[in-house]
Design a protein around this motif. Structure first.
Motif, mmCIF file in Angstrom:
data_model
loop_
_atom_site.group_PDB
_atom_site.id
_atom_site.type_symbol
_atom_site.label_atom_id
_atom_site.label_comp_id
_atom_site.label_asym_id
_atom_site.label_seq_id
_atom_site.Cartn_x
_atom_site.Cartn_y
_atom_site.Cartn_z
ATOM 1 N N PRO A 108 0.802 -1.229 0.000
ATOM 2 C CA PRO A 108 0.000 0.000 0.000
ATOM 3 C C PRO A 108 0.830 1.272 0.000
ATOM 4 C CG PRO A 108 -0.123 -1.123 2.133
ATOM 5 C CD PRO A 108 0.549 -2.067 1.187
ATOM 6 N N ASP A 109 0.398 2.237 -0.814
ATOM 7 C CA ASP A 109 0.988 3.580 -0.805
ATOM 8 C C ASP A 109 0.084 4.489 0.030
ATOM 9 O OD1 ASP A 109 -1.197 3.800 -2.441
ATOM 10 O OD2 ASP A 109 -0.108 4.486 -4.208
ATOM 11 N N THR A 110 0.425 5.758 0.088
ATOM 12 C CA THR A 110 -0.352 6.687 0.919
ATOM 13 C C THR A 110 -1.788 6.792 0.424
ATOM 14 O OG1 THR A 110 1.618 7.906 1.566
ATOM 15 C CG2 THR A 110 -0.473 9.086 1.719
ATOM 16 N N ASP A 111 -1.967 6.901 -0.898
ATOM 17 C CA ASP A 111 -3.332 7.026 -1.426
ATOM 18 C C ASP A 111 -4.174 5.828 -1.045
ATOM 19 O OD1 ASP A 111 -5.463 8.131 -2.869
ATOM 20 O OD2 ASP A 111 -4.881 7.122 -4.722
ATOM 21 N N SER A 112 -3.591 4.636 -1.167
ATOM 22 C CA SER A 112 -4.389 3.438 -0.918
ATOM 23 C C SER A 112 -4.759 3.284 0.562
ATOM 24 C CB SER A 112 -3.625 2.255 -1.515
ATOM 25 O OG SER A 112 -3.557 1.199 -0.669
ATOM 26 N N VAL A 134 -10.519 0.238 -3.070
ATOM 27 C CA VAL A 134 -10.088 1.613 -3.330
ATOM 28 C C VAL A 134 -8.696 1.597 -3.952
ATOM 29 C CG1 VAL A 134 -11.476 2.844 -1.602
ATOM 30 C CG2 VAL A 134 -9.299 1.803 -0.905
ATOM 31 N N ASP A 135 -8.508 2.442 -4.970
ATOM 32 C CA ASP A 135 -7.211 2.672 -5.612
ATOM 33 C C ASP A 135 -6.720 1.530 -6.508
ATOM 34 O OD1 ASP A 135 -5.157 4.569 -6.056
ATOM 35 O OD2 ASP A 135 -3.842 3.630 -4.590
ATOM 36 N N TYR A 136 -7.596 0.597 -6.893
ATOM 37 C CA TYR A 136 -7.237 -0.460 -7.856
ATOM 38 C C TYR A 136 -8.469 -1.268 -8.234
ATOM 39 C CZ TYR A 136 -7.471 -4.034 -4.141
ATOM 40 O OH TYR A 136 -7.891 -4.852 -3.129
ATOM 41 N N ASP A 187 -11.673 4.435 -7.790
ATOM 42 C CA ASP A 187 -10.313 4.303 -8.332
ATOM 43 C C ASP A 187 -9.998 5.392 -9.341
ATOM 44 O OD1 ASP A 187 -7.806 3.159 -8.688
ATOM 45 O OD2 ASP A 187 -8.496 1.686 -10.155
ATOM 46 N N HIS A 188 -8.721 5.435 -9.718
ATOM 47 C CA HIS A 188 -8.272 6.384 -10.746
ATOM 48 C C HIS A 188 -7.253 5.724 -11.667
ATOM 49 C CE1 HIS A 188 -4.257 7.747 -8.884
ATOM 50 N NE2 HIS A 188 -4.716 6.808 -8.091
ATOM 51 N N HIS A 189 -7.290 4.387 -11.759
ATOM 52 C CA HIS A 189 -6.399 3.655 -12.672
ATOM 53 C C HIS A 189 -7.203 3.120 -13.848
ATOM 54 C CE1 HIS A 189 -4.157 3.505 -8.857
ATOM 55 N NE2 HIS A 189 -3.081 3.493 -9.614
ATOM 56 N N LYS A 190 -6.490 2.525 -14.780
ATOM 57 C CA LYS A 190 -7.185 1.857 -15.872
ATOM 58 C C LYS A 190 -8.027 0.726 -15.281
ATOM 59 C CE LYS A 190 -4.019 -1.816 -17.299
ATOM 60 N NZ LYS A 190 -5.008 -2.896 -17.291
ATOM 61 N N CYS A 239 -5.567 10.986 -8.372
ATOM 62 C CA CYS A 239 -5.548 10.371 -7.048
ATOM 63 C C CYS A 239 -6.939 9.859 -6.674
ATOM 64 C CB CYS A 239 -5.093 11.432 -6.037
ATOM 65 S SG CYS A 239 -4.971 10.843 -4.341
ATOM 66 N N SER A 240 -7.003 8.695 -6.011
ATOM 67 C CA SER A 240 -8.298 8.174 -5.549
ATOM 68 C C SER A 240 -8.958 9.133 -4.574
ATOM 69 C CB SER A 240 -8.116 6.816 -4.865
ATOM 70 O OG SER A 240 -7.729 5.846 -5.802
ATOM 71 N N ASN A 241 -8.159 9.837 -3.783
ATOM 72 C CA ASN A 241 -8.740 10.742 -2.792
ATOM 73 C C ASN A 241 -9.389 11.974 -3.434
ATOM 74 O OD1 ASN A 241 -8.606 10.075 0.241
ATOM 75 N ND2 ASN A 241 -6.758 9.166 -0.648
ATOM 76 N N SER A 289 1.036 13.304 -2.863
ATOM 77 C CA SER A 289 1.894 12.143 -3.112
ATOM 78 C C SER A 289 1.664 11.582 -4.510
ATOM 79 C CB SER A 289 1.623 11.071 -2.058
ATOM 80 O OG SER A 289 2.278 9.868 -2.397
ATOM 81 N N ASP A 290 0.410 11.267 -4.835
ATOM 82 C CA ASP A 290 0.113 10.633 -6.126
ATOM 83 C C ASP A 290 0.436 11.557 -7.308
ATOM 84 O OD1 ASP A 290 -0.624 8.146 -5.280
ATOM 85 O OD2 ASP A 290 -2.639 8.183 -6.125
ATOM 86 N N THR A 291 0.235 12.861 -7.133
ATOM 87 C CA THR A 291 0.495 13.792 -8.251
ATOM 88 C C THR A 291 1.916 14.353 -8.183
ATOM 89 O OG1 THR A 291 -0.239 15.786 -7.071
ATOM 90 C CG2 THR A 291 -1.933 14.548 -8.273
HETATM 91 MG MG MG Z 1 -3.616 6.302 -6.211
#
Ligand code: MG
Ligand code: MG
Ligand code: MG
Length: 306
Positions: free
Chosen positions: A11-15, A71-73, A93-96, A115-117, A145-147
């Motif tokens: 997990p990253d900060t966004d997740s 969230v986030d995937y 989410d914000h990914h493909k 970013c998901s947030n 973080s994400d951007t």
């Molecule tokens: Mg993210």
């Protein structure tokens, strides 16, 4: 039954923050949920949680028989191994779009933002749910973080607008300073093994039947990576490739220089270097490359398709 709100592996900060903020959103709508994570917070996330007095979500490795919001995937490769025995209720989410599926209709909010947030902030406004001050601060950090402090090509106007509104709720006056403090915490290489550094933010992708693992390490300066550390990271990538992967890649991003150095171990290194517009050498610098999602993964997927 309490549903789980779960971010991706490594997990990253966004997740991690998205699990907390989406849980706040669902609870505000009267849905019984619990935020969870697939691992302990990395140093950057630990800094964010400590700064805003938030507890890390409980770690889970199994979700069989549970109701789950992602969230986030939305990729199976980033979900727990027994995800096929869980009941998917929703995705933010914000990914493909990934390859998870469901037995019933699913509530999905997926937007092409940084970013998901950012999506979760939008949903708090949509459903008229209040965001507590400390949570707003953490959500702001997830966006920074994400951007990569709004410098990544994934960053949109929606991210900047959400960040400004979250900063106001959190009482943060200097976003850039908060962001730099966070990246300094993230840049802490002390006491971590090369393997831990590679897996801090690592994702496996299935590229036309080839397993490709890509880690990204964002640093305030690449001068922190000594020749010894670089050699050790390369050696560890060999080991990680040997664990059933076609390729193991590390993207070393210099946040200030706005570019990345590529380290790799691969059964076919040329397919990787060609896709990323470089040639195999001791120092493969990719100018302007900040985003794994937008500037690395799509080109590799394309190359493996060919
Ligand atoms: Mg993210
Ligand atoms: Mg993420
Ligand atoms: Mg990231």
């Amino acid at each position: 039954m309490t549903a789980l709100v779960l971010g991706h592996k490594n997990p990253d900060t966004d997740s991690i923050v998205a699990a907390l903020s989406a849980a706040n959103l669902y609870r505000g709508r009267g849905i019984d949920v619990k935020p969870v994570a697939q691992g302990e917070p990395a140093p950057e996330t630990a800094f964010v949680l400590k700064t805003f007095n938030l507890a890390a979500p409980e770690v889970v490795t199994s979700v069989a028989g549970q109701n789950v919001y992602l969230v986030d995937y939305s990729d199976l490769a980033q979900a727990p191994a027994d995800f096929d025995k869980a009941n998917l209720l929703g995705i933010i989410d914000h990914h493909k779009l990934g390859d998870v599926t469901s037995v019933a209709p699913v509530e999905c909010y997926i937007q092409p933002v940084g970013c998901s947030n950012t999506v979760i902030k939008f949903l708090h406004d949509l459903y008229n749910v209040e965001i507590p001050k400390d949570l707003a601060g953490a959500m702001l950090c997830a966006i920074l973080s994400d951007t990569v402090l709004f410098k990544s090509p994934t960053c949109t106007e929606a991210d900047k607008k959400a960040a400004a509104e979250l900063a106001r709720i959190a009482g943060v006056e200097d976003m850039q300073k908060l962001g730099m403090d966070m990246f300094k915490a993230k840049s802490n290489l002390d006491g971590a093994t090369p393997r831990e550094l590679i897996f801090r933010d690592f994702k496996d992708f299935d590229m036309s039947g080839h397993k490709v693992g890509i880690g990204q390490l964002e640093l305030t300066s690449l001068s922190m990576v000594t020749p010894e550390l670089k050699a050790a990271l390369k050696a560890e990538l060999e080991v990680i490739k040997g664990e059933g992967r076609h390729s193991a890649i590390l993207v070393l991003t210099d946040v200030m220089e706005e570019g990345s150095e590529l380290l790799l171990s691969s059964d076919d290194p040329e397919v990787i270097t060609k896709a990323l517009n470089t040639t195999l050498s001791d120092k493969m610098w990719l100018p302007g490359v900040m985003s794994r999602k937008k500037q690395v993964v799509p080109f590799l997927e394309q190359a493996f398709k060919a």
